[in-house]
Scaffold this motif. Structure first.
Motif, PDB file in Angstrom:
ATOM      1  N   LEU A 185       0.846  -1.180   0.067  1.00  0.00           N
ATOM      2  CA  LEU A 185      -0.141   0.030  -0.284  1.00  0.00           C
ATOM      3  C   LEU A 185       0.961   1.246  -0.090  1.00  0.00           C
ATOM      4  N   ARG A 186       0.410   2.312  -0.737  1.00  0.00           N
ATOM      5  CA  ARG A 186       1.161   3.592  -0.799  1.00  0.00           C
ATOM      6  C   ARG A 186       0.303   4.337   0.027  1.00  0.00           C
ATOM      7  N   LEU A 187       0.597   4.429   1.463  1.00  0.00           N
ATOM      8  CA  LEU A 187      -0.148   5.422   2.209  1.00  0.00           C
ATOM      9  C   LEU A 187       0.593   6.553   2.546  1.00  0.00           C
ATOM     10  N   ILE A 188       0.020   7.615   2.420  1.00  0.00           N
ATOM     11  CA  ILE A 188       0.505   8.908   2.885  1.00  0.00           C
ATOM     12  C   ILE A 188      -0.128   9.460   4.120  1.00  0.00           C
ATOM     13  N   ILE A 189       0.715   9.205   5.170  1.00  0.00           N
ATOM     14  CA  ILE A 189       0.171   9.567   6.602  1.00  0.00           C
ATOM     15  C   ILE A 189      -0.079  10.878   6.763  1.00  0.00           C
ATOM     16  N   ALA A 190      -1.290  11.140   6.942  1.00  0.00           N
ATOM     17  CA  ALA A 190      -1.572  12.611   7.072  1.00  0.00           C
ATOM     18  C   ALA A 190      -1.033  13.410   8.499  1.00  0.00           C
ATOM     19  N   HIS A 191      -0.745  14.639   8.476  1.00  0.00           N
ATOM     20  CA  HIS A 191      -0.237  15.306   9.629  1.00  0.00           C
ATOM     21  C   HIS A 191       1.004  14.822  10.105  1.00  0.00           C
ATOM     22  N   MET A 192       1.806  14.055   9.377  1.00  0.00           N
ATOM     23  CA  MET A 192       2.855  13.637   9.811  1.00  0.00           C
ATOM     24  C   MET A 192       2.605  12.106  11.016  1.00  0.00           C
ATOM     25  N   GLY A 193       1.458  12.090  11.052  1.00  0.00           N
ATOM     26  CA  GLY A 193       0.826  11.129  12.103  1.00  0.00           C
ATOM     27  C   GLY A 193       0.575  11.906  13.626  1.00  0.00           C
ATOM     28  N   MET A 194       0.638  12.975  13.460  1.00  0.00           N
ATOM     29  CA  MET A 194       0.326  14.010  14.750  1.00  0.00           C
ATOM     30  C   MET A 194      -0.645  13.255  15.678  1.00  0.00           C
ATOM     31  N   PRO A 195      -0.381  13.069  17.160  1.00  0.00           N
ATOM     32  CA  PRO A 195       0.989  13.513  17.613  1.00  0.00           C
ATOM     33  C   PRO A 195       1.957  12.535  17.743  1.00  0.00           C
ATOM     34  N   GLU A 196       1.652  11.416  17.027  1.00  0.00           N
ATOM     35  CA  GLU A 196       2.650  10.175  17.212  1.00  0.00           C
ATOM     36  C   GLU A 196       3.605  10.079  16.276  1.00  0.00           C
ATOM     37  N   TYR A 197       4.220  11.403  15.995  1.00  0.00           N
ATOM     38  CA  TYR A 197       5.367  11.195  15.171  1.00  0.00           C
ATOM     39  C   TYR A 197       6.387  10.323  14.895  1.00  0.00           C
ATOM     40  N   ALA A 198       6.702  10.020  16.037  1.00  0.00           N
ATOM     41  CA  ALA A 198       8.152   8.814  16.154  1.00  0.00           C
ATOM     42  C   ALA A 198       7.301   7.465  15.607  1.00  0.00           C
ATOM     43  N   ASP A 199       6.392   7.225  16.254  1.00  0.00           N
ATOM     44  CA  ASP A 199       5.730   5.983  15.654  1.00  0.00           C
ATOM     45  C   ASP A 199       5.315   5.718  14.295  1.00  0.00           C
ATOM     46  N   PHE A 200       4.892   6.828  13.910  1.00  0.00           N
ATOM     47  CA  PHE A 200       4.703   6.706  12.318  1.00  0.00           C
ATOM     48  C   PHE A 200       6.151   6.954  11.570  1.00  0.00           C
ATOM     49  N   LEU A 201       6.871   7.640  11.879  1.00  0.00           N
ATOM     50  CA  LEU A 201       8.216   7.747  11.248  1.00  0.00           C
ATOM     51  C   LEU A 201       8.786   6.302  11.197  1.00  0.00           C
ATOM     52  N   HIS A 207       8.719   0.695   5.990  1.00  0.00           N
ATOM     53  CA  HIS A 207       7.886   0.366   4.737  1.00  0.00           C
ATOM     54  C   HIS A 207       8.312   1.176   3.717  1.00  0.00           C
ATOM     55  N   ASP A 208       9.122   1.072   2.819  1.00  0.00           N
ATOM     56  CA  ASP A 208       9.625   1.971   1.636  1.00  0.00           C
ATOM     57  C   ASP A 208       8.633   2.667   0.794  1.00  0.00           C
ATOM     58  N   ARG A 209       7.144   2.171   0.846  1.00  0.00           N
ATOM     59  CA  ARG A 209       6.179   2.857   0.119  1.00  0.00           C
ATOM     60  C   ARG A 209       5.400   3.646   0.892  1.00  0.00           C
ATOM     61  N   VAL A 210       5.685   3.908   2.093  1.00  0.00           N
ATOM     62  CA  VAL A 210       4.744   4.638   2.984  1.00  0.00           C
ATOM     63  C   VAL A 210       5.434   6.090   2.816  1.00  0.00           C
ATOM     64  N   LEU A 211       4.585   7.303   2.919  1.00  0.00           N
ATOM     65  CA  LEU A 211       5.163   8.678   2.848  1.00  0.00           C
ATOM     66  C   LEU A 211       4.321   9.420   4.034  1.00  0.00           C
ATOM     67  N   LEU A 212       4.562  10.498   4.095  1.00  0.00           N
ATOM     68  CA  LEU A 212       4.095  11.324   5.380  1.00  0.00           C
ATOM     69  C   LEU A 212       3.691  12.616   4.560  1.00  0.00           C
ATOM     70  N   ASP A 213       2.527  13.448   4.979  1.00  0.00           N
ATOM     71  CA  ASP A 213       2.498  14.677   4.642  1.00  0.00           C
ATOM     72  C   ASP A 213       2.609  15.766   5.979  1.00  0.00           C
ATOM     73  N   THR A 214       3.008  16.919   5.567  1.00  0.00           N
ATOM     74  CA  THR A 214       3.280  18.025   6.768  1.00  0.00           C
ATOM     75  C   THR A 214       2.207  18.719   7.074  1.00  0.00           C
ATOM     76  N   THR A 215       1.060  18.331   6.895  1.00  0.00           N
ATOM     77  CA  THR A 215      -0.214  19.154   7.108  1.00  0.00           C
ATOM     78  C   THR A 215      -0.227  19.601   8.385  1.00  0.00           C
ATOM     79  N   MET A 216      -0.300  20.841   8.721  1.00  0.00           N
ATOM     80  CA  MET A 216      -0.254  21.301  10.188  1.00  0.00           C
ATOM     81  C   MET A 216       0.921  21.167  11.103  1.00  0.00           C
ATOM     82  N   ALA A 217       1.520  20.010  10.842  1.00  0.00           N
ATOM     83  CA  ALA A 217       2.591  19.858  11.605  1.00  0.00           C
ATOM     84  C   ALA A 217       3.613  20.968  11.787  1.00  0.00           C
TER      85      ALA A 217
END
Length: 287
Positions: A185-201, A207-217
């Motif tokens: 799956l090519r997931l884009i974790i919205a808001h960098m996974g706020m507030p669990e940043y470290a876990d989503f990082l 998973h090299d197909r997972v991305l994150l977006d900076t929204t509001m972070a």
């Protein structure tokens, strides 16, 4: 010169790719704005809408900022809503060719059929809102949907972190479980996974197909309630090619330029800023 143009010139950006903007039917957007105005339980804070503009005016505002591509993040909060939203998005994308045609889904009978229809119609990105939709990402009703999206390779912007307020199914655990079942799956974790940043990082690191977006972070508005730890900054640099700029326009309580400045003031270098604000989105969507 406006602040966004000054930012683009400062960082030598040919444009901005914004993967997290909201365009929806007027009746739905009006209800969303009413919710924000009332300080609803999913926000828990005063949230003035900075860009309360008509739907056909908002794309021009983004274009004036040099945004070359944006999305129409739509999401259902109940059954029998997603297919209707998807049809609206088809028409919106047809009127706005610089909009990355966006679709959504909900765990319900028929979800696979309308997701397949959306893919056939040329959808470029999906939106999944675990918090507002109040559904488990591993609901069996979504098994066919995740399988189809994994095979298609279509990105899914997924709000799965527990900010600004936790939901029944938010947090990293269900997403780790989902990726164990559908690792491509090519997931884009919205808001960098706020507030669990470290876990989503950590999930993105595995998973090299997972991305994150900076929204509001990283913005002043959210940094006190959900601060990024300095120890996570090197991880952002390591994931430079998988972090995408997102603004949450128009539903932001500050100016668009601040979302960009929040990215640059992390002081991770020009290459990082240029990759996040333009290069990564251009590559992901083949723009």
């Amino acid at each position: 010169m406006d602040a966004v143009t000054a930012f683009r010139e400062q960082w030598n950006l040919p444009g901005i790719i914004d993967v997290h903007t909201h365009f929806m039917p007027k009746s739905v957007m009006d209800k969303v704005w009413t919710y924000f105005d009332s300080v609803g339980p999913l926000t828990g804070m005063t949230w003035p809408i900075a860009y309360r503009l008509e739907v056909d005016v908002r794309p021009d505002r983004l274009r004036s900022y040099g945004v070359k591509a944006f999305t129409s993040m739509i999401y259902p909060h109940k059954p029998n809503m997603a297919a209707w939203l998807n049809q609206w998005a088809v028409e919106f994308a047809a009127r706005n060719p610089d909009c990355l045609h966006t679709s959504t889904f909900y765990p319900e009978p028929g979800a696979l059929e309308y997701v397949t229809d959306a893919l056939d119609a040329g959808t470029r990105v999906f939106k999944s809102h675990i918090q507002v939709g109040d559904y488990a990402p591993n609901d069996p009703l979504l098994d066919g949907v995740w399988g189809a999206l994994e095979d298609a390779g279509t990105p899914i912007v997924i709000h799965c972190g527990s900010g600004p307020a936790p939901g029944r199914f938010t947090r990293p655990g269900p997403i780790a479980e989902l990726l164990a079942r559908y690792p491509r799956l090519r997931l884009i974790i919205a808001h960098m996974g706020m507030p669990e940043y470290a876990d989503f990082l950590a999930i993105a690191e595995r998973h090299d197909r997972v991305l994150l977006d900076t929204t509001m972070a990283f913005t002043d508005f959210i940094s006190e309630a959900a601060p990024l730890l300095p120890s996570d900054l090197p991880r952002l640099l390591d994931l430079q090619d998988r972090i995408l700029f997102g603004s949450d326009f128009p539903n932001i309580p500050y100016q668009y330029a601040h979302a960009l400045e929040a990215v640059s003031r992390l002081d991770l270098g020009e290459d990082w800023v240029r990759a996040v604000c333009h290069g990564n989105g251009t590559r992901l969507f083949d723009l």
